[in-house]
Design an enzyme around this catalytic site. Structure first.
Site, short mmCIF file in Angstrom:
data_model
loop_
_atom_site.label_atom_id
_atom_site.label_comp_id
_atom_site.label_asym_id
_atom_site.label_seq_id
_atom_site.Cartn_x
_atom_site.Cartn_y
_atom_site.Cartn_z
N ASP A 1 52.01 47.06 56.06
CA ASP A 1 51.61 45.95 55.20
C ASP A 1 50.58 46.50 54.23
O ASP A 1 49.82 47.41 54.56
CB ASP A 1 51.08 44.76 55.99
CG ASP A 1 49.86 45.07 56.83
OD1 ASP A 1 48.73 44.82 56.37
OD2 ASP A 1 50.02 45.56 57.97
N ASP B 1 48.56 34.95 57.23
CA ASP B 1 47.50 35.80 57.78
C ASP B 1 46.27 34.91 57.97
O ASP B 1 45.64 34.49 57.00
CB ASP B 1 47.21 36.95 56.80
CG ASP B 1 46.01 37.80 57.20
OD1 ASP B 1 45.33 37.47 58.19
OD2 ASP B 1 45.74 38.78 56.50
N GLU C 1 42.65 34.52 60.13
CA GLU C 1 41.64 35.22 60.93
C GLU C 1 40.28 34.79 60.43
O GLU C 1 40.15 34.24 59.33
CB GLU C 1 41.83 36.73 60.80
CG GLU C 1 41.84 37.21 59.35
CD GLU C 1 42.26 38.66 59.19
OE1 GLU C 1 41.44 39.54 59.52
OE2 GLU C 1 43.40 38.92 58.75
#
Length: 279
Positions: A77, A162, A164
């Protein structure tokens, strides 16, 4: 260049590499980052036990019984920090898939996606886009921003969320409670999944997963970060499809350092997954 300078350069790159290198910027109108042009690093200089032979790692974990090289399918990625990638070279070195950062929050566009996605497709590397979540925007705003900037392309990988903690964010100090986090993930995934006709994967980290009891989510396919142990040690009992095993990898065709990931199955299972999950 001296050893000290080389080490400093690698440390600076490592700070930027983790799933795209994000800053939590989101403070007004649309913003676009600057595409970097990092130099190539020779993987042979950074060979390490447990790391697939075609790659290197500038800061490897001392893998022992269970290690990334035991899995046959690997990919990357990347974001603007990796610059323009030489996709034919990356593919020939064993890059089987790639997710590229496309958006963040509700106003940021990463130029690495538009620079690299067409070339990845042309080289035969399955490619997809990911969105970095920003806790000071609603899931609806962020889903719509991603949809606005990432076209539906037949054959692309499913989108990725994503999510986090980003304690270094200069513009957002909101840290929701676990129930709210899970609700926002579900709302974002429902909107994006309906548009692309396939539900997004969820990428996360050990602390965020534990803090928010993400194991309670249903119908979620996980991509898990675990750079110091197999995911089974960091996410006990959880099912996953992708494992991000380093943020300091060296891959032919990719400038600087990059995240490297493994698919959690055999080559045959990988092809079956691709057939089922591509757009």
């Amino acid at each position: 260049m001296s050893f000290i300078k080389v080490t400093a350069a690698i440390m600076a790159l490592a700070a930027l590499a983790g799933c795209g290198g994000h800053s939590g910027r989101d403070s007004g109108g649309p913003m676009r980052g600057t595409l970097m042009a990092p130099k190539q690093i020779d993987p042979a200089t950074y060979r390490a036990p447990g790391v697939p032979a075609q790659f290197g790692d500038t800061k490897p974990h001392p893998w022992q019984e269970v290690h990334p090289a035991m899995l046959p399918v690997h990919g990357i990625d990347a974001a603007r920090y990796q610059g323009r990638i030489d996709w034919p070279k990356a593919r020939s070195s064993g890059v089987n898939f790639a997710w590229l950062k496309a958006t963040e929050g509700g106003n940021y566009i990463d130029p690495g996606f538009s620079a690299n996605a067409p070339q990845a497709r042309a080289a035969g590397v399955p490619v997809g886009a990911y969105h970095f979540y920003y806790f000071c925007r609603t899931p609806q705003e962020q889903a719509n921003w991603f949809i606005q900037n990432v076209p539906r392309v037949s054959g692309d990988l499913p989108p990725v969320l994503d999510i986090e903690w980003n304690h270094q964010s200069r513009s957002c100090r909101r840290f929701p409670d676990p129930a709210t986090v899970r609700k926002e993930i579900s709302e974002y995934a429902a909107i994006v999944g309906a548009y692309y006709k396939t539900r997004p994967l969820v990428y996360t980290t050990p602390d965020f997963y534990a803090d928010n009891a993400l194991g309670q989510l249903r119908g979620v396919e996980f991509w898990l970060r675990s750079t110091a142990a197999h995911p089974s040690a960091r996410y006990p009992g959880e099912r996953w499809s992708f494992w991000q095993w380093t943020g300091t990898g060296v891959v032919p065709g990719v400038g600087g350092i990059t995240d490297v990931n493994a698919f959690g199955g055999s080559t045959d299972v990988w092809y079956a997954w691709l057939k089922a999950r591509r757009q």
